[in-house]
Design an enzyme around this catalytic site. Sequence first.
Site, PDB file in Angstrom:
ATOM      1  N   LYS A 135     -22.759 -22.527   0.336  1.00  8.53           N
ATOM      2  CA  LYS A 135     -23.580 -22.916  -0.815  1.00  8.53           C
ATOM      3  C   LYS A 135     -22.906 -24.005  -1.640  1.00  8.53           C
ATOM      4  O   LYS A 135     -21.690 -23.985  -1.837  1.00  8.53           O
ATOM      5  CB  LYS A 135     -23.843 -21.664  -1.667  1.00  8.53           C
ATOM      6  N   ARG A 191     -32.876 -14.434   2.352  1.00  2.39           N
ATOM      7  CA  ARG A 191     -31.985 -15.594   2.424  1.00  2.39           C
ATOM      8  C   ARG A 191     -30.591 -15.077   2.757  1.00  2.39           C
ATOM      9  O   ARG A 191     -30.374 -13.858   2.789  1.00  2.39           O
ATOM     10  CB  ARG A 191     -32.020 -16.459   1.154  1.00  2.39           C
ATOM     11  N   GLY A 192     -29.667 -16.010   2.985  1.00  2.00           N
ATOM     12  CA  GLY A 192     -28.329 -15.590   3.426  1.00  2.00           C
ATOM     13  C   GLY A 192     -28.302 -15.585   4.953  1.00  2.00           C
ATOM     14  O   GLY A 192     -29.264 -15.138   5.603  1.00  2.00           O
ATOM     15  N   ASP A 239     -22.475 -20.298   5.816  1.00  2.00           N
ATOM     16  CA  ASP A 239     -23.739 -20.360   6.559  1.00  2.00           C
ATOM     17  C   ASP A 239     -23.540 -20.922   7.961  1.00  2.00           C
ATOM     18  O   ASP A 239     -24.371 -20.717   8.843  1.00  2.00           O
ATOM     19  CB  ASP A 239     -24.756 -21.215   5.802  1.00  2.00           C
TER      20      ASP A 239
HETATM   21  O1  MRU Z   1     -29.525 -20.556   0.287  1.00  7.55           O
HETATM   22  P1  MRU Z   1     -29.055 -19.182   0.634  1.00  7.55           P
HETATM   23  O2  MRU Z   1     -29.127 -18.210  -0.493  1.00  7.55           O
HETATM   24  O3  MRU Z   1     -29.676 -18.666   1.913  1.00  7.55           O
HETATM   25  O4  MRU Z   1     -27.534 -19.464   0.934  1.00  7.55           O
HETATM   26  C1  MRU Z   1     -26.725 -18.600   1.593  1.00  7.55           C
HETATM   27  C2  MRU Z   1     -25.745 -18.052   0.678  1.00  7.55           C
HETATM   28  O5  MRU Z   1     -26.086 -17.157  -0.036  1.00  7.55           O
HETATM   29  C3  MRU Z   1     -24.360 -18.492   0.653  1.00  7.55           C
HETATM   30  O6  MRU Z   1     -24.086 -19.788   0.937  1.00  7.55           O
HETATM   31  C4  MRU Z   1     -23.497 -17.487   1.400  1.00  7.55           C
HETATM   32  O7  MRU Z   1     -22.206 -17.595   0.998  1.00  7.55           O
HETATM   33  C5  MRU Z   1     -23.562 -17.659   2.894  1.00  7.55           C
HETATM   34  S1  MRU Z   1     -24.687 -16.621   3.612  1.00  7.55           S
HETATM   35  C6  MRU Z   1     -23.693 -15.284   3.990  1.00  7.55           C
END
Ligand code: MRU
Length: 371
Positions: free
Chosen positions: A260, A54-55, A249
């Site tokens: 997030k 994820r991320g 994201d």
């Molecule tokens: O739902 P996820 O864990 O894939 O979300 C992404 C994140 O961890 C955060 O929003 C993050 O700050 C952006 S991804 C670098």
Amino acid sequence: MRVNDRHYRTVWHIDTDPETIWIIDQRHLPFEFVEEPLRNVVDVAEAISDMHVRGAGCIGATAGYGMYLAVAEALRKDEFDVSLHASSKLLINTRPTAVNLAWAVETQLEAISKTQDLKEKKNIALQTAKRIANEDVEACAAIGQNGLPLIKQIAKKKSGEVVNILTHCNAGWLAFVDYGSATAPIYAAHDSGIPVHVWVDETRPRNQGARLTAWELAGHGVPHTVISDNAGGFLMQTGQVDLVITGTDRTTHTGDVANKIGTYLKALAAFDNDVPFYVALPSSTFDWQIKDGLRQVPIEQRCSCEVTQISGLVGNKEQTVQIIPDGSPAANPAFDITPGRLITGLITERGICRSSEKGIRSLFPERFNAA
Ligand code: MRU
């Protein structure tokens, strides 16, 4: 970054086992460190949608490697183009918000289309997947160096006292291929001897802060404290936060930041308390097409079970328990939008700019000239 004295990326390929992609299965952290092989496109799609990875940067790089497996699979089918098209749709549809995912798939499709030789397409797809991953690493390393002066300045103002930085969710190396975006300046400051301390938002409902960011920072020896998501405002009001850095994201080229859920509330609290609020991102996270974050970024609605339940260690086994009454409905929007006016600046691989069309244009003029 190092885990158990070995250098890891979040996703990798070993030339001696050419049609396997390896990932760290992040669902088990921080309690277990599990490496998982992905052997076909369906494995990759499941790993992204079920959040083994994820991320934004990490799912982009994983999708890039997924497209290489897609080409390998298409070569075994009668209809190469039909198969490749179906795989690219499958990958793009795994998660909607992080733009790196679609960007990586489209980058691959463009690269693969440059030759008609099917075997050469496979070679190009592997090289492109490696390039996407390597560029992610380089961009995050540059974000670290570009964000470092911000922390240095605060340390200087505080005459060397500890710099307190708040972060939300996990925009660390686990969210990318290496280094991370929000954490990269923090690692750079820590490594250069500046005393830093990180307030880690737990980031309900999936707790990526408590589970992943805390694990990462501990692994690198960075002092940190996990806090409930609701604590940040109070800490800012009482002067205990010098700087906020989050990831994103998807950021529109007009400066609206999708990140997030809960990021917007932190930005409001920071704005009200004059705490600098920065967002760190590689340019692969900009959406150059859309202008209006709130109306145009697709916000992932995840399973309400992530709100109604919580998981943790019981003895030495991870267990999940229900935390709300039977029958109460729950909602789970996974991301929110922070308007650029609440953001002090964007930290990118090319430097720092205002979170506005003008600011972004100053660092990435070619993107606007092409439009
Ligand atoms: O739902 P996820 O864990 O894939 O979300 C992404 C994140 O961890 C955060 O929003 C993050 O700050 C952006 S991804 C670098």
